[in-house]
Scaffold this motif. Sequence first.
Motif, mmCIF file in Angstrom:
data_model
loop_
_atom_site.group_PDB
_atom_site.id
_atom_site.type_symbol
_atom_site.label_atom_id
_atom_site.label_comp_id
_atom_site.label_asym_id
_atom_site.label_seq_id
_atom_site.Cartn_x
_atom_site.Cartn_y
_atom_site.Cartn_z
ATOM 1 N N PRO A 1 25.081 18.236 120.832
ATOM 2 C CA PRO A 1 24.461 19.612 120.309
ATOM 3 C C PRO A 1 23.578 19.223 119.276
ATOM 4 N N LEU A 2 23.748 18.370 118.624
ATOM 5 C CA LEU A 2 22.684 18.093 117.269
ATOM 6 C C LEU A 2 21.382 17.821 117.590
ATOM 7 N N TYR A 3 21.233 17.352 118.966
ATOM 8 C CA TYR A 3 19.908 17.021 119.622
ATOM 9 C C TYR A 3 19.159 18.372 120.347
ATOM 10 N N GLY A 4 19.914 19.551 120.282
ATOM 11 C CA GLY A 4 19.415 20.531 121.106
ATOM 12 C C GLY A 4 19.637 20.428 122.601
ATOM 13 N N LEU A 5 20.851 19.618 122.898
ATOM 14 C CA LEU A 5 21.166 19.428 124.240
ATOM 15 C C LEU A 5 22.528 19.783 124.707
ATOM 16 N N LYS B 1 12.966 16.056 124.620
ATOM 17 C CA LYS B 1 11.392 16.311 124.966
ATOM 18 C C LYS B 1 10.825 16.259 126.448
ATOM 19 N N CYS B 2 11.845 15.314 127.233
ATOM 20 C CA CYS B 2 11.326 14.879 128.646
ATOM 21 C C CYS B 2 11.807 15.353 129.827
ATOM 22 N N LEU B 3 13.104 16.215 129.727
ATOM 23 C CA LEU B 3 13.941 16.509 130.541
ATOM 24 C C LEU B 3 13.309 18.132 130.713
ATOM 25 N N PHE C 1 18.526 10.407 123.002
ATOM 26 C CA PHE C 1 18.798 11.954 122.976
ATOM 27 C C PHE C 1 17.728 12.703 122.662
ATOM 28 N N PRO C 2 16.736 12.231 121.442
ATOM 29 C CA PRO C 2 15.518 12.858 121.019
ATOM 30 C C PRO C 2 14.474 13.047 122.297
#
Length: 283
Positions: A254-258, A230-232, A225-226
């Motif tokens: 959602p905890l990972y800003g996704l 960063k890469c998506l 997820f992190p």
Amino acid sequence: MKTISALIKEGSKLLSSHRIESPHLDCEIIMQYVLGVERSFTIMNHTNQVPRNKELLFWKLTKKRAERYPISQIIGNREFWSKNFIVNQHVLDPRPDSETVISTVLKYYQNKKQKIKIADFGTGTGCLLISILSEYEYAIGVGFEKSLEAYKITCQNTKKHNLLNRAKIFPNSWTECRDLFDLIISNPPYIKRSKLKNLQAEVQKEPRIALDGGIDGLSCYLSIFPILKKCLKKDGFAILEIGEDQSNIDKIIPLYGLAFQEYVYDLAGMKRCIVVKQDKEHD
């Protein structure tokens, strides 16, 4: 010398005694491999005698199947998405369930002329990346495979399918991913460690590193997820295969800003993929 049909019949009897699920079919596949022929040949020429050296090889491989080695490991290949992939004991066997990843990609990227940039995390045989690249002639991709033995198989399959000019494979973990991608795919290890001992004997012959999802079955996703954040690309999607232990993974994303997009179900009605995108509110 014995005939093709006689050996298949005797081999089937041996496999049945070891509780192999499809003894006749497996013996047919082994015979085809030993003789280097198509199935139609063994059917049409079932009374042909098998040379002694081929008979010995047939029994050697049939006994290996009786020991619960997967048929794909025995003959060294497996079909996936109507393509043939080299496999061995160092890679996870391509499975029909994983084709759900490919069909989901086709749903999200309907223009096959798109110049998609793809990353495959834990690429294994390369079956996912290679199958997608075969559908999108202008797409390019990179694969990350930290197992050196599995990496070698990925490279062999990339060469076999004539994709060396569009696919770059790295012998690294997905944590080394630095670029931006339109699409990120993965079939990471997702089985709870406590369940590994209860898997089918054939599955237990596959590499543990490709199966073990940690204590809760989530460890690889929490690592991925992190990297997705960063890469998506902002308008990109990640399509990840999941199993029964990830049925509520949308609560974690959602905890990972996704942002959670949807679950995709396989032909058996099981949650098989999760689709993830960037959460624009957290940019």
